[in-house]
Design a protein around this motif. Structure first.
Motif, PDB file in Angstrom:
ATOM      1  N   LYS A 155       0.548  -1.447   0.156  1.00 13.69           N
ATOM      2  CA  LYS A 155       0.111  -0.382  -0.258  1.00 13.69           C
ATOM      3  C   LYS A 155       0.540   1.205   0.383  1.00 13.69           C
ATOM      4  N   PRO A 156       0.262   2.364  -0.992  1.00 14.46           N
ATOM      5  CA  PRO A 156      -0.821   2.623  -1.129  1.00 14.46           C
ATOM      6  C   PRO A 156      -1.258   2.268  -3.001  1.00 14.46           C
ATOM      7  N   ASP A 157      -0.122   0.985  -3.616  1.00 13.55           N
ATOM      8  CA  ASP A 157      -0.213   0.694  -4.380  1.00 13.55           C
ATOM      9  C   ASP A 157      -2.103   0.317  -5.068  1.00 13.55           C
ATOM     10  N   PRO A 158      -2.702   0.834  -5.880  1.00 16.23           N
ATOM     11  CA  PRO A 158      -3.911   0.187  -5.901  1.00 16.23           C
ATOM     12  C   PRO A 158      -4.199  -0.874  -6.338  1.00 16.23           C
ATOM     13  N   GLN A 159      -3.344  -1.882  -7.333  1.00 15.19           N
ATOM     14  CA  GLN A 159      -3.397  -3.000  -7.256  1.00 15.19           C
ATOM     15  C   GLN A 159      -3.700  -3.861  -6.062  1.00 15.19           C
ATOM     16  N   ILE A 160      -2.759  -3.493  -4.560  1.00 17.89           N
ATOM     17  CA  ILE A 160      -2.883  -4.872  -3.685  1.00 17.89           C
ATOM     18  C   ILE A 160      -4.491  -4.628  -3.096  1.00 17.89           C
ATOM     19  N   TYR A 161      -5.235  -3.657  -3.410  1.00 15.08           N
ATOM     20  CA  TYR A 161      -6.410  -3.252  -3.245  1.00 15.08           C
ATOM     21  C   TYR A 161      -7.396  -4.578  -3.949  1.00 15.08           C
ATOM     22  N   THR A 162      -7.528  -3.662  -5.307  1.00 14.31           N
ATOM     23  CA  THR A 162      -7.488  -4.818  -6.219  1.00 14.31           C
ATOM     24  C   THR A 162      -7.413  -6.143  -5.894  1.00 14.31           C
ATOM     25  N   MET A 163      -6.352  -6.793  -5.967  1.00 14.21           N
ATOM     26  CA  MET A 163      -5.751  -7.990  -5.673  1.00 14.21           C
ATOM     27  C   MET A 163      -7.088  -8.733  -4.566  1.00 14.21           C
ATOM     28  N   MET A 164      -7.456  -7.861  -3.833  1.00 14.71           N
ATOM     29  CA  MET A 164      -7.516  -8.370  -3.068  1.00 14.71           C
ATOM     30  C   MET A 164      -9.792  -8.485  -3.058  1.00 14.71           C
ATOM     31  N   THR A 165     -10.673  -6.926  -3.609  1.00 11.60           N
ATOM     32  CA  THR A 165     -11.861  -7.385  -3.927  1.00 11.60           C
ATOM     33  C   THR A 165     -11.821  -8.112  -4.989  1.00 11.60           C
ATOM     34  N   GLU A 166     -10.501  -8.680  -5.990  1.00 11.54           N
ATOM     35  CA  GLU A 166     -10.753 -10.025  -6.904  1.00 11.54           C
ATOM     36  C   GLU A 166     -11.073 -11.059  -6.171  1.00 11.54           C
ATOM     37  N   HIS A 167      -9.682 -11.469  -5.319  1.00 14.39           N
ATOM     38  CA  HIS A 167     -10.041 -12.246  -4.579  1.00 14.39           C
ATOM     39  C   HIS A 167     -11.023 -12.634  -4.026  1.00 14.39           C
ATOM     40  N   LEU A 168     -11.791 -11.285  -3.463  1.00 11.47           N
ATOM     41  CA  LEU A 168     -13.278 -11.760  -2.759  1.00 11.47           C
ATOM     42  C   LEU A 168     -14.138 -11.438  -4.109  1.00 11.47           C
ATOM     43  N   GLY A 169     -14.123 -11.470  -4.996  1.00 10.15           N
ATOM     44  CA  GLY A 169     -15.514 -11.949  -5.752  1.00 10.15           C
ATOM     45  C   GLY A 169     -16.504 -11.017  -5.436  1.00 10.15           C
ATOM     46  N   LEU A 170     -16.040  -9.485  -4.782  1.00 10.79           N
ATOM     47  CA  LEU A 170     -16.653  -8.129  -3.783  1.00 10.79           C
ATOM     48  C   LEU A 170     -16.865  -7.091  -5.527  1.00 10.79           C
ATOM     49  N   THR A 171     -17.196  -5.979  -5.318  1.00 10.78           N
ATOM     50  CA  THR A 171     -17.281  -4.699  -5.977  1.00 10.78           C
ATOM     51  C   THR A 171     -16.277  -3.991  -5.206  1.00 10.78           C
ATOM     52  N   PRO A 172     -15.565  -2.853  -4.932  1.00 13.45           N
ATOM     53  CA  PRO A 172     -15.196  -2.504  -4.338  1.00 13.45           C
ATOM     54  C   PRO A 172     -15.808  -1.227  -3.093  1.00 13.45           C
ATOM     55  N   GLU A 173     -17.105  -1.288  -4.050  1.00 15.05           N
ATOM     56  CA  GLU A 173     -18.337  -0.576  -3.011  1.00 15.05           C
ATOM     57  C   GLU A 173     -18.758  -1.218  -2.368  1.00 15.05           C
ATOM     58  N   ALA A 174     -18.845  -2.558  -1.963  1.00 22.00           N
ATOM     59  CA  ALA A 174     -18.981  -3.352  -1.223  1.00 22.00           C
ATOM     60  C   ALA A 174     -18.239  -4.140   0.009  1.00 22.00           C
ATOM     61  N   CYS A 175     -17.158  -2.775  -0.184  1.00 20.90           N
ATOM     62  CA  CYS A 175     -16.681  -3.128   0.932  1.00 20.90           C
ATOM     63  C   CYS A 175     -15.856  -1.591   1.718  1.00 20.90           C
ATOM     64  N   ILE A 176     -15.687  -1.569   3.267  1.00 14.06           N
ATOM     65  CA  ILE A 176     -15.409  -0.525   3.381  1.00 14.06           C
ATOM     66  C   ILE A 176     -13.584  -1.176   4.929  1.00 14.06           C
ATOM     67  N   TYR A 177     -13.141  -0.290   4.791  1.00 18.13           N
ATOM     68  CA  TYR A 177     -11.330  -0.541   4.603  1.00 18.13           C
ATOM     69  C   TYR A 177     -11.543   0.419   5.815  1.00 18.13           C
ATOM     70  N   LEU A 178     -10.509  -0.410   6.332  1.00 18.50           N
ATOM     71  CA  LEU A 178      -9.471   0.300   7.809  1.00 18.50           C
ATOM     72  C   LEU A 178      -8.356   0.873   8.091  1.00 18.50           C
ATOM     73  N   ASP A 179      -7.539   1.489   7.755  1.00 17.96           N
ATOM     74  CA  ASP A 179      -6.624   2.158   7.983  1.00 17.96           C
ATOM     75  C   ASP A 179      -5.482   3.176   8.529  1.00 17.96           C
ATOM     76  N   ASP A 180      -4.619   3.267   9.066  1.00 14.61           N
ATOM     77  CA  ASP A 180      -3.989   4.191  10.531  1.00 14.61           C
ATOM     78  C   ASP A 180      -3.872   5.576   9.826  1.00 14.61           C
ATOM     79  N   LEU A 181      -3.131   5.049   7.817  1.00 19.60           N
ATOM     80  CA  LEU A 181      -3.178   5.705   7.475  1.00 19.60           C
ATOM     81  C   LEU A 181      -3.689   6.408   6.473  1.00 19.60           C
ATOM     82  N   GLY A 182      -3.443   7.654   6.358  1.00 26.09           N
ATOM     83  CA  GLY A 182      -4.922   8.738   5.096  1.00 26.09           C
ATOM     84  C   GLY A 182      -4.242   8.403   3.534  1.00 26.09           C
TER      85      GLY A 182
END
Length: 217
Positions: A155-182
């Motif tokens: 992170k913050p490479d966008p590919q790592i987030y896309t890798m997760m949503t693709e694995h979960l089979g979900l759209t990003p809009e169906a996910c909440i993401y929490l991080d301590d770094l803006g």
């Protein structure tokens, strides 16, 4: 109480969210060594894609190389500090309330995942997972975990987030993401996730509870 149907999954950062922030430990080390407050954070944010910290989190260098390269970067920033000392304080303490929240979310039918920037050697929240590590019991609560040191992305490479949503089979809009770094929340938000910047465990749980209609605190 039923969870909100708007979101299907919550994706957590680990260090600074499930555990206390490593920056607290860094600040204690700085105070012990007579270094400026947030000096380590300053060194690690300079040239953020190519510095020693970034390379170590992508497993492009080993611990000995990180030790030497970080020391060089610290010297360029005007102070003396070795990388080994930084790694020695990296592990944070688990926040029990966050672990309880994971169990409550799972019971409410929310899928759980984790994206963590970590380094390939050592033990603790900022290190690559070890089957013998006590933290493995916490990691076992997640359906899927992506570790920077194992996939060669951080992170913050966008590919790592896309890798997760693709694995979960979900759209990003169906996910909440929490991080301590803006800086790590921004790409998640840009992809369509609802991002929560964590400033404390209490704040994170309150925000998450409100979004999902699940009592967490």
């Amino acid at each position: 109480m039923q969870a909100s149907h708007r979101f299907s999954a919550v994706i957590f950062d680990f260090g600074g969210v499930i555990t206390t922030s490593p920056f607290e430990a860094f600040n204690r080390l700085e105070a012990e060594r007579g270094l400026p407050h947030d000096f380590i954070r300053h060194v690690n944010s300079a040239d953020p894609d190519t510095n020693a910290w970034a390379m170590f989190e992508r497993a492009e260098i080993n611990a000995a190389q990180f030790d030497a390269l970080f020391a060089q970067e610290a010297a360029m920033a005007g102070h003396t500090l070795d990388g080994a000392s930084v790694l020695a304080v990296l592990a944070g303490a688990v926040r029990p309330a966050m672990v309880t929240a994971l169990d409550r979310l799972k019971a409410a039918g929310i899928r759980l995942a984790c994206i963590t920037n970590n380094v390939p050697t050592g033990h603790g929240a900022g290190m690559a997972r070890d089957p013998g590590d006590p933290l493995e019991a916490v990691f076992a609560r997640f359906e899927h975990v992506i570790e920077s040191a194992k996939v060669g992305l951080r992170k913050p490479d966008p590919q790592i987030y896309t890798m997760m949503t693709e694995h979960l089979g979900l759209t990003p809009e169906a996910c909440i993401y929490l991080d301590d770094l803006g800086i790590n929340c921004k790409p998640a938000r840009a992809l369509g996730m609802h991002a929560i910047k964590v400033t404390s465990g209490e704040q994170a749980l309150a925000d998450l509870s409100a979004l999902l209609n699940v009592p967490l605190a």
